[in-house]
Design an enzyme around this catalytic site. Structure first.
Site, PDB file in Angstrom:
ATOM      1  N   ASP A  29       0.846  -1.197   0.000  1.00 62.84           N
ATOM      2  CA  ASP A  29       0.000   0.000   0.000  1.00 62.84           C
ATOM      3  C   ASP A  29       0.880   1.246   0.000  1.00 62.84           C
ATOM      4  OD1 ASP A  29      -1.845   2.121   0.758  1.00 62.84           O
ATOM      5  OD2 ASP A  29      -3.215   0.542   1.386  1.00 62.84           O
ATOM      6  N   SER A  54      -7.222   4.366  -1.242  1.00 61.14           N
ATOM      7  CA  SER A  54      -7.029   2.924  -1.097  1.00 61.14           C
ATOM      8  C   SER A  54      -8.317   2.140  -1.303  1.00 61.14           C
ATOM      9  CB  SER A  54      -6.441   2.612   0.279  1.00 61.14           C
ATOM     10  OG  SER A  54      -5.127   3.087   0.389  1.00 61.14           O
ATOM     11  N   HIS A  83      -1.421   2.385  -4.965  1.00 60.34           N
ATOM     12  CA  HIS A  83      -1.104   3.751  -5.396  1.00 60.34           C
ATOM     13  C   HIS A  83       0.244   4.134  -4.791  1.00 60.34           C
ATOM     14  CE1 HIS A  83      -1.986   5.016  -1.305  1.00 60.34           C
ATOM     15  NE2 HIS A  83      -3.132   4.339  -1.390  1.00 60.34           N
ATOM     16  N   HIS A 105      -1.630  11.050  -1.356  1.00 62.15           N
ATOM     17  CA  HIS A 105      -1.420  10.155  -2.490  1.00 62.15           C
ATOM     18  C   HIS A 105      -1.044  10.956  -3.743  1.00 62.15           C
ATOM     19  CE1 HIS A 105      -4.447   7.080  -0.599  1.00 62.15           C
ATOM     20  NE2 HIS A 105      -3.418   7.362   0.190  1.00 62.15           N
ATOM     21  N   THR A 158      -7.955  -1.779   2.077  1.00 64.91           N
ATOM     22  CA  THR A 158      -7.499  -2.764   1.094  1.00 64.91           C
ATOM     23  C   THR A 158      -8.072  -4.151   1.341  1.00 64.91           C
ATOM     24  OG1 THR A 158      -5.498  -1.480   0.664  1.00 64.91           O
ATOM     25  CG2 THR A 158      -5.487  -3.790  -0.007  1.00 64.91           C
TER      26      THR A 158
END
EC number: 3.1.3.1
Length: 553
Positions: A59, A113, A364, A516, A166
């Site tokens: 992640d 996520s 990502h 992100h 996730t």
């Protein structure tokens, strides 16, 4: 949080530009649509059939984060990685293919996520914050659910918590990732055979918060006192009892997990599990009760592999993202080492098999991380023996970084979050710049002055967003928008990012943001069906290729 750590403000852009030119030139580019699969199916190699699919997700792990692991393995003077060979090197040496995947959610540039995990799990375009939902709000069919239809066993493993975005995206269907109590119910009803992670507080009734209650005392007993007993539920529902009725063996410690058989629900922390630094420092401790990501993976594979029809397993190294959000390079390194040893185990298990597809990727990138050169601490001129330097000394003119800094990053003993946690526990009168500087000096291999510490502690008056603009030399600072990508509204989070600014030149590190980015991520695939992943794609395509491989289409 627009920041420029060094006086050479354009170096960050050049660094990233070079990275993408290198990556894209190294791949065979096939045309792809933004969100819909192209229709190409992952076909097993001749003579082989996919029985098992293992998906490993780092992640927040962009190419930049992976670059930190590779730099440490190959350049650190005292690297703990033998022969400088990471699990990613090994995958490529053993015939894996590498591709590049775009991560954006539906109708936006950047993903979260939840949406990204959903796209990986279902091959379907997803909206932000949605769990197991397409962009219109309809439940998706995930690869885990497809595996169950085929009679395969299924598992979810994460070092965050089981109801985090996730793992939830593979087994739950909810309109928002924050609905973790409802997600826990979905996970329980998903039929997944093995679920190992943290997050006990979403599974136990609200009465557990009363230390005098019967349920609180019972939980202390069954967890062997290894997990803090707190509940985030707003009802009296005890999902642990429901899990036992469904046939799950419960595990709350490494020992309990090791002895477990059949279907297993393991919850080893109240919320998130140990970070990478603590995992490294306690790995060989006899008194350790929390399993490592590698140990959870080993147990998961052991149990799932008993099914003759095969299995699907998702493994998440989720705290790479958390370290990157905090711009905490030392902790990030240890999170990557945690993933590396886990992937080594998976490769060992699959080494002599021709029936297992292994896919390793990220949901990502987080933080826009990179090493960079600067005009600070310039190295002294030196003599070189070569003919061209008989009459002059060698002096590059910039500080390009000494690999010794990689060893210093490894020596960090507390995450930035833990440093500030210790600081906040001090009596108010002791929460001084001098004390913060001492904590940083004691727990990292880098130092800050009292003046720097004072700047960090001015978070509320001088937010990260504002300081970033001042460091850029801008005369006017835009009005703060608490929803802006470059602003961290969380006080503790902002202080971590501010600390990162103050130690950046010592670490030779730049961070673009605390959130992100839309950076495409790397995809590694090994085993039957791998060739479909060796291209430029989108996460919806990646997810669909994995489903196709599982179904041998």
């Amino acid at each position: 949080m627009i920041i420029c750590y060094n006086s050479l403000k354009n170096m960050r852009k050049k660094n990233h530009a070079f990275l993408f030119i290198f990556l894209i030139s190294s791949l065979t580019v096939a045309g792809c649509s933004p969100l819909q699969p192209k229709g190409q199916k992952a076909k097993p190699e001749r003579g082989s059939k996919v029985k098992n699919v293992i998906m490993v997700i780092g992640d927040g792990m962009g190419p930049q984060q992976l670059g930190l692991l590779l730099a440490y393995a190959k350049q650190a003077p005292h690297s703990v990685i033998k022969n400088g060979t990471t699990a990613f090197d090994r995958m490529m040496q053993e015939g894996a293919v590498m591709g590049l995947s775009m991560t954006h959610a539906a109708n936006v540039l950047v993903t979260g996520s939840a949406a990204s995990g959903t796209q990986l799990a279902s091959g379907t375009a997803a909206g932000l914050k949605m769990i197991g939902s397409d962009k219109d709000g309809n439940p998706t069919v995930t690869i885990l659910e497809q595996a169950e239809k085929l009679g395969k066993s299924t598992g979810l493993i994460s070092d965050t918590r089981l109801t985090h975005a996730t793992p939830a995206a593979f087994a739950a269907h909810q309109p928002h990732r924050s609905l973790e109590n409802a997600i826990a119910v979905d996970m329980l009803n998903s039929g997944a055979d093995v679920m190992l992670s943290g997050g006990l507080n979403n599974w136990i009734p609200q009465e557990a918060n009363d230390s005098n209650s019967a349920v609180h005392n019972e939980l202390i007993q069954i967890t062997d006192g290894a997990v803090k007993i707190t509940s985030k539920r707003k009802d009296s529902r005890n999902l642990l009892l429901e899990a036992k009725k469904k046939g799950y063996t419960l595990a709350f410690t490494k020992e309990q997990m090791t002895k477990a058989n059949g279907n297993v629900l393991g919850l080893f922390a109240s919320s998130g599990m140990d970070n990478g630094i603590k995992a490294t420092r306690t790995k060989n401790a006899a008194q350790r009760t929390m399993p490592t990501l590698k140990e959870m993976t080993a147990k998961g594979i052991e149990l799932l592999a008993k099914n003759e029809k095969g299995f699907f397993l998702m493994i998440e190294a989720g705290q790479i993202d958390w370290a990157s959000h905090g711009n905490d390079t030392g902790t990030l390194l240890h999170e990557l080492l945690k993933l590396n040893e886990t992937l080594e185990y998976v490769l060992d298990w699959a080494a002599d098999r021709d029936d297992t597809l292994l896919v390793v990727t990220a949901d990502h990138e987080t933080g826009g991380f990179g090493f960079s050169y600067s005009a600070n601490d310039l190295p002294e001129p030196v003599d070189l023996p070569g003919k061209l330097f008989k009459e002059r000394k060698y002096q590059p003119g910039l500080n390009f970084g000494n690999p010794e800094v990689l060893d210093r990053l490894y020596r960090q003993t507390l995450s930035y979050g833990e440093i500030f946690g210790q600081f906040d526990k001090l009596p108010q009168k002791e929460q001084t710049p001098a004390k913060l500087a001492e904590l940083v000096r004691r727990n990292t291999a880098f130092q800050i002055t009292e003046k720097q510490a004072a700047r960090i502690l001015e978070t509320e008056e001088n937010p990260y967003y504002v300081q970033g603009h001042k460091k850029l030399g801008l005369k006017t600072v835009p009005k703060i928008d608490v929803n802006a990508a470059f602003f961290v509204p969380n006080k503790n989070g902002a202080r971590q990012n501010l600390l990162a600014i103050e130690v950046a030149t010592q670490q030779q590190v730049v961070w673009a943001t605390g959130t992100h980015t839309a950076t495409p991520v790397l995809v590694f695939a090994k085993g039957p069906g791998k060739d479909a992943f060796g291209q430029v794609m989108h996460h919806t395509e990646l997810g669909q290729y994995a489903i196709n491989a599982l179904m041998n289409k």
